[in-house]
Structures are given as C-alpha cells and as structure tokens.
Design an enzyme around this catalytic site. Structure first.
Site, PDB file in Angstrom:
ATOM      1  N   TYR A   5      -2.333  -0.427  10.135  1.00  0.00           N
ATOM      2  CA  TYR A   5      -2.344  -1.133   9.095  1.00  0.00           C
ATOM      3  C   TYR A   5      -0.890  -1.156   8.400  1.00  0.00           C
ATOM      4  CZ  TYR A   5      -4.001  -0.989   4.027  1.00  0.00           C
ATOM      5  OH  TYR A   5      -4.198  -1.077   2.745  1.00  0.00           O
ATOM      6  N   SER A  36       0.770  -1.316  -0.080  1.00  0.00           N
ATOM      7  CA  SER A  36       0.002   0.170   0.081  1.00  0.00           C
ATOM      8  C   SER A  36       0.809   1.174  -0.020  1.00  0.00           C
ATOM      9  CB  SER A  36      -0.790  -0.101   1.262  1.00  0.00           C
ATOM     10  OG  SER A  36      -1.378   1.170   1.459  1.00  0.00           O
TER      11      SER A  36
END
Length: 314
Positions: free
Chosen positions: A168, A155
């Site tokens: 995350y 990401s």
C-alpha cells in the site's frame, strides 16, 4: 527571484460554477467530497468502478439541486479507458477546473504473505490510476492558461512506515512523490496541487480491506479494527478538509491531527520515531502470528503434491 516565486494567488478560491472531476465518487471519501462540492455550487464530472452506486450518487446529488454534468463508470487503472473517458468529457463538458484523484484500494500484509497480484493491484489503482487521470486531464488545464487545481489522495501510509503496509505504501509514497514534483511544475501555470494524507477514516474500505495472511474474524484482529474505528473521522469530515485545502491552496492536507503530528514527529525526532516503529512492527508481527492463516499458492500445493508422489514412487 520574482514575487510569483514567493506568493501564488489561490487558483480556485470558490467551487461555485467550477467544473470538478472526482474519481471514486460512489463511496467513502469520494462520495462525501462529491456531495460537499455539489453543495458549494460545483459542476461535477464523476466516475467510479461501480456503475450502480455511482448512478445512485448522481441521482441523490441531482435531487438535492446539485449539478452533475457527466458521469461514467470505469476503471482508472485502465489507461485506454481513461483516455476515452477524457475525450468524452472534453467534447461534452470542456476543460476541468479541479481534478480530484480519490479512487483507491488497500491490501495489507507482510512480504512473505503478499503475492505479486497484491503489489500489482496497489500500484495499478493507487498510483497509475491517478497518473492516468493526470496525463489525460491536466494538460488541457495547462493549455487553457486559466489555472486550476489538482488533488491527489495519499495516506498516512504515504508519510510513515506503518506495519503491514509495504504494498500500500509503495503506491501512496509514489503519489506523494508525483505531487511534490507537480506542486512546483504546475505553479507557473497557476495550477495548485494538494496532497491529501488521511489517517483513520470510517469508510467501507476499512471493513473490506484484505489483510493477507491474517484471519479478520479472529477476535484480536477484530479488536484492533475496532480501535481503528474509534479514532477514525467521518468521510464528511475528510471531504470538508479536502475542499478547504483547495479553497486555500494548501499543499499538505490532513484529515486528522494524528497524521499531522505523526509526520511532524517523524521528521523532528528520527531516533524515537524509529524505536516506536520497531515496537509497533513487533506488536503487529505478534498479532499476525497468533491470528495468522496458512496461505499456499496453487503452485506450492502442486509442488508439495508432486513431492509426495515422488516419495511414494521411490
């Protein structure tokens, strides 16, 4: 130093006739990648946590003339399930040519609001899930000796210090590290590695992501999410970038210019990057305070209750 240290022949220049495993295939980037790969002639092995939407994807791909050799719903964070799944695939389909770790979940929040379950779920699904797939499918590719390709989805939060993304990012920086090492470890076996770093992608994950301690219905939060949608790319665009990355044997695969530029800028201009991140963090902190919700765990509520009872008794 030999020529192989400088130049690596592209392991999978075409997906036609190649066996391709895709996790998270029932929605978002995973689904779009499965559909695009099928259209390019790949023979698919698909999995997802949710059985019904996975069956729907398989039916649609098959109806369009694509090939799905095997599919099964299951939890990639469960190592025993992944091991059993791999044994079934080995027996019925054989060795994969391409393995794509796309399944993932997301939770945002500041450290005072995140609970252990949030940290744990990020690591279990986004980091250990891909590791389970890698250790259950990639050794067969090595032993076969005919090369292949591994795709891991990280990401922008695996490259940059985005506000509210600590849990995350723990998982996404982790899979980035795994991929960096495997990029070199697997090279001698003719296996390419791609690390996909999406920025904003318009998937169902955006609308369902939990922001711990923040009221998603607050107009100010809704406005921020709306801005995310405006700059996001479609899952189909992300899928096209991923497949192009496999065909060209690219390590870093960006789905949009913003992440590519942001990562370049962070590496070249460390101090300005730090200042911008501080400003962004302050802005997000303000948003959290004005749109925050009061979170108490059950134990905290019980402790407060006991405290009131002791006070009353005294």
């Amino acid at each position: 130093m030999g020529i192989r240290d400088l130049v690596m022949k592209t392991p999978v220049p075409s997906l036609r006739g190649r066996k391709v495993l895709i996790t998270g295939a029932a929605s978002g980037i995973g689904r779009a990648t499965a559909e695009a790969a099928a259209a390019q002639g790949a023979e698919l092995v698909l999995t997802d946590l949710h059985a019904e939407p996975l069956d729907e994807v398989v039916a649609e791909i098959t109806a369009a003339g694509g090939a799905v050799l095997f599919h099964l719903a299951g939890d990639v964070s469960d190592y025993e399930w992944v091991s059993a799944f791999a044994r079934q695939v080995d027996a019925e389909v054989g060795v994969m040519d391409v393995v794509m770790n796309i399944a993932g979940i997301s939770v945002w929040g500041t450290v005072e609001n995140l609970q252990h379950k949030h940290w744990r779920s990020m690591v279990d699904v986004n980091l250990m899930g891909p590791i389970h797939i890698i250790e259950s499918f990639v050794p067969q590719m090595v032993r076969r000796g005919q090369g292949g390709h591994l795709v891991n989805v990280s990401s922008a939060a695996g490259l940059l210090a985005l506000p509210w993304h600590a849990a995350y990012s723990a998982s996404k920086f982790g899979i980035r590290g795994v991929s960096e090492v495997l990029r070199f470890d697997l090279r001698r076996h003719g296996i390419g590695v791609s690390l996909v770093c999406p920025g904003a992608v318009a998937t169902p994950l955006v609308d369902t992501v939990s922001i711990v301690g923040v009221d998603r219905d607050d107009p100010r939060v809704a406005k921020a999410i709306g801005h995310f949608h405006r700059i996001s790319v479609s899952p189909e665009t992300a899928a096209a970038k991923i497949l192009a990355g496999v065909r060209k044997n690219k390590f870093m695969v960006y789905t949009s210019f913003d992440t590519r530029f942001g990562y370049w800028w962070a590496r070249k201009f460390a101090l300005p990057y730090e200042i911008v991140m501080r400003i962004a963090n302050n802005q997000f902190d303000h948003l959290a305070r004005v749109a925050g919700t009061t979170l108490e765990t059950r134990s905290e509520q019980d402790a407060r209750s006991r405290g009131r009872q002791r006070t009353a008794g005294e």
